[in-house]
Scaffold this motif. Sequence first.
Motif, mmCIF file in Angstrom:
data_model
loop_
_atom_site.group_PDB
_atom_site.id
_atom_site.type_symbol
_atom_site.label_atom_id
_atom_site.label_comp_id
_atom_site.label_asym_id
_atom_site.label_seq_id
_atom_site.Cartn_x
_atom_site.Cartn_y
_atom_site.Cartn_z
ATOM 1 N N VAL A 144 -32.026 42.413 13.291
ATOM 2 C CA VAL A 144 -30.871 41.569 13.576
ATOM 3 C C VAL A 144 -30.673 40.639 12.382
ATOM 4 O O VAL A 144 -31.602 39.954 11.971
ATOM 5 N N VAL A 145 -29.468 40.660 11.826
ATOM 6 C CA VAL A 145 -29.177 39.902 10.615
ATOM 7 C C VAL A 145 -28.228 38.748 10.960
ATOM 8 O O VAL A 145 -27.229 38.937 11.640
ATOM 9 N N VAL A 146 -28.590 37.542 10.479
ATOM 10 C CA VAL A 146 -27.777 36.346 10.678
ATOM 11 C C VAL A 146 -27.611 35.652 9.326
ATOM 12 O O VAL A 146 -28.571 35.559 8.551
ATOM 13 N N ARG A 147 -26.416 35.172 9.037
ATOM 14 C CA ARG A 147 -26.202 34.403 7.809
ATOM 15 C C ARG A 147 -26.166 32.913 8.136
ATOM 16 O O ARG A 147 -25.543 32.490 9.104
ATOM 17 N N VAL A 148 -26.860 32.134 7.313
ATOM 18 C CA VAL A 148 -26.905 30.682 7.453
ATOM 19 C C VAL A 148 -26.234 30.061 6.244
ATOM 20 O O VAL A 148 -26.516 30.453 5.107
ATOM 21 N N SER A 149 -25.348 29.089 6.470
ATOM 22 C CA SER A 149 -24.646 28.408 5.377
ATOM 23 C C SER A 149 -25.070 26.950 5.332
ATOM 24 O O SER A 149 -24.972 26.240 6.334
ATOM 25 N N CYS A 150 -25.550 26.524 4.171
ATOM 26 C CA CYS A 150 -25.909 25.120 3.982
ATOM 27 C C CYS A 150 -24.679 24.403 3.431
ATOM 28 O O CYS A 150 -24.114 24.827 2.422
ATOM 29 N N PRO A 151 -24.194 23.348 4.095
ATOM 30 C CA PRO A 151 -22.957 22.704 3.661
ATOM 31 C C PRO A 151 -23.058 22.098 2.267
ATOM 32 O O PRO A 151 -24.142 21.724 1.806
ATOM 33 N N ALA A 152 -21.914 22.023 1.599
ATOM 34 C CA ALA A 152 -21.887 21.514 0.229
ATOM 35 C C ALA A 152 -22.339 20.064 0.154
ATOM 36 O O ALA A 152 -22.845 19.613 -0.879
ATOM 37 N N GLY A 153 -22.199 19.311 1.252
ATOM 38 C CA GLY A 153 -22.600 17.911 1.238
ATOM 39 C C GLY A 153 -24.088 17.698 1.351
ATOM 40 O O GLY A 153 -24.560 16.559 1.302
ATOM 41 N N ALA A 154 -24.880 18.775 1.517
ATOM 42 C CA ALA A 154 -26.337 18.662 1.623
ATOM 43 C C ALA A 154 -26.982 19.083 0.315
ATOM 44 O O ALA A 154 -26.432 19.874 -0.452
ATOM 45 N N SER A 155 -28.173 18.535 0.043
ATOM 46 C CA SER A 155 -28.882 18.929 -1.178
ATOM 47 C C SER A 155 -29.734 20.175 -0.944
ATOM 48 O O SER A 155 -29.829 21.049 -1.801
ATOM 49 N N LEU A 156 -30.347 20.265 0.218
ATOM 50 C CA LEU A 156 -31.188 21.417 0.537
ATOM 51 C C LEU A 156 -31.383 21.472 2.051
ATOM 52 O O LEU A 156 -31.695 20.462 2.673
ATOM 53 N N CYS A 157 -31.158 22.638 2.643
ATOM 54 C CA CYS A 157 -31.364 22.825 4.078
ATOM 55 C C CYS A 157 -32.566 23.727 4.285
ATOM 56 O O CYS A 157 -32.690 24.765 3.640
ATOM 57 N N ARG A 158 -33.413 23.352 5.175
ATOM 58 C CA ARG A 158 -34.552 24.199 5.525
ATOM 59 C C ARG A 158 -34.797 24.104 7.022
ATOM 60 O O ARG A 158 -34.547 23.068 7.633
ATOM 61 N N GLY A 159 -35.243 25.198 7.609
ATOM 62 C CA GLY A 159 -35.477 25.205 9.045
ATOM 63 C C GLY A 159 -35.773 26.594 9.567
ATOM 64 O O GLY A 159 -36.309 27.439 8.836
ATOM 65 N N ARG A 160 -35.406 26.860 10.816
ATOM 66 C CA ARG A 160 -35.721 28.130 11.451
ATOM 67 C C ARG A 160 -34.588 28.515 12.387
ATOM 68 O O ARG A 160 -34.033 27.668 13.091
ATOM 69 N N ILE A 161 -34.221 29.805 12.383
ATOM 70 C CA ILE A 161 -33.258 30.315 13.356
ATOM 71 C C ILE A 161 -34.011 31.046 14.461
ATOM 72 O O ILE A 161 -35.107 31.577 14.244
ATOM 73 N N THR A 162 -33.416 31.065 15.645
ATOM 74 C CA THR A 162 -33.958 31.786 16.791
ATOM 75 C C THR A 162 -32.818 32.568 17.427
ATOM 76 O O THR A 162 -31.751 32.001 17.681
ATOM 77 N N VAL A 163 -33.027 33.859 17.695
ATOM 78 C CA VAL A 163 -32.002 34.703 18.309
ATOM 79 C C VAL A 163 -32.542 35.215 19.646
ATOM 80 O O VAL A 163 -33.610 35.840 19.696
ATOM 81 N N THR A 164 -31.796 34.929 20.732
ATOM 82 C CA THR A 164 -32.212 35.286 22.085
ATOM 83 C C THR A 164 -31.058 35.973 22.799
ATOM 84 O O THR A 164 -29.912 35.526 22.705
ATOM 85 N N THR A 165 -31.341 37.071 23.534
ATOM 86 C CA THR A 165 -30.287 37.689 24.343
ATOM 87 C C THR A 165 -30.031 36.809 25.560
ATOM 88 O O THR A 165 -30.921 36.119 26.049
ATOM 89 N N LEU A 166 -28.798 36.823 26.051
ATOM 90 C CA LEU A 166 -28.448 36.104 27.264
ATOM 91 C C LEU A 166 -28.738 36.989 28.479
ATOM 92 O O LEU A 166 -28.534 38.195 28.426
ATOM 93 N N ALA A 167 -29.228 36.377 29.541
ATOM 94 C CA ALA A 167 -29.569 37.133 30.740
ATOM 95 C C ALA A 167 -28.318 37.764 31.348
ATOM 96 O O ALA A 167 -27.285 37.123 31.483
ATOM 97 N N SER A 168 -28.424 39.051 31.716
ATOM 98 C CA SER A 168 -27.343 39.784 32.390
ATOM 99 C C SER A 168 -27.933 40.437 33.635
ATOM 100 O O SER A 168 -28.296 41.612 33.619
ATOM 101 N N PRO A 169 -28.089 39.659 34.742
ATOM 102 C CA PRO A 169 -28.805 40.168 35.924
ATOM 103 C C PRO A 169 -28.252 41.468 36.473
ATOM 104 O O PRO A 169 -28.985 42.256 37.064
#
Length: 375
Positions: free
Chosen positions: A272-297
């Motif tokens: 699963v591929v996700v693109r993250v964009s760091c805004p121009a007003g920031a100097s450096l963005c760092r962190g973590r993404i999490t991808v979860t399916t939504l429940a479909s009972p």
Amino acid sequence: MRLWRAVTGRTILLLGVAAVLGGAHPGAAQAFAGTTSQIGGTEGIGLSGTVATFSDGTLLLPCTSPSTYTATIDWGDGTSSAASVDQGSTVLLGSCNYAVNGSHTYAEAGSYTYGVTVHGPGGAVNTGSRTATIADAPLSTAGIDFSATRGTSFTTTVATLGDANSLARAADFSATISWGDGTSAAGSVTSIPGGFAVAGTHSYAATGDFRFTVAIHDVGGNQISASATANVRATPTVTPPPVTGPPTTTPPNGRPVKLGLSRPVLARGGTVVVRVSCPAGASLCRGRITVTTLASPRSKFAALRTAHLLGTSLFIVPGGSKAELSVRPKRVVVAELRKAGSVGVLTSASSYDAGTGRSETVTLRTTLHLASPSP
């Protein structure tokens, strides 16, 4: 013995339906006689079938056409509907028998007294009432891991919730979050595609991994819980940049400019591929993404009836730049995603700007694309 058949195809047993009208043909009907066992069902699942039977006259004379009779059902939940009257089974030299049929969906679990009124020839009116017992629909939930910064207040989604009741509303639920640090608080429940999301606001005073629990209750008394982990980091030390060149842009109202997330794509390779964009007003963005399916009972795919964590990925993105991140779900989950064709997902990113020390959490609720990502 009669069977109620739910609109969804599920079968519910109704014993001894015998709301009987007696009277001489052609319709000098008298009051209901006999007894009817209570009917049963599940909230949010439509029911359809026979709610009463009656007889009028004998086969010594021609039976009156069922169209001569009209019937109404008061379902006991503030709603009523017209019922159909059909010719029932007959016995040689016996009574002319008829069946009253109706369909309904109860929005909430509980015990309801439903009434049946039949109008016959010559102005005859017959009534009777019985009990319908409606059960709670099953719930499903999954906790969502997230990251936070020590001493910084945050608001984030901590769990997803599914309810087999198709008529469920966010207002039907309440949630309590035990944050894992000895404190707890009420969470908020909102509607999202395919179910509901539970969010909470908190601030951790120490660093570490905290196992938190989300307890969810619905108005019918049903309850369910889920757990996940909060990774709390120390507040980063910030060295102010030298005051040179053009002045930097201050975010509106002093709030951090928002990190950008693209809609996830399920590539042919099973990632699963996700693109993250760091805004121009920031100097450096760092962190973590999490991808979860939504429940479909109600999904026909077992792996999608509850929420599943597809994966997480760490990122470091310079201000004004983008990064393409990949997470790899389990093979069995990938197979179910491809079979389903359209899958709701919740993508969250917890990050901080290394230049300003500001932290934020953003979420994206959308549909997972089942195609290769563009180059």
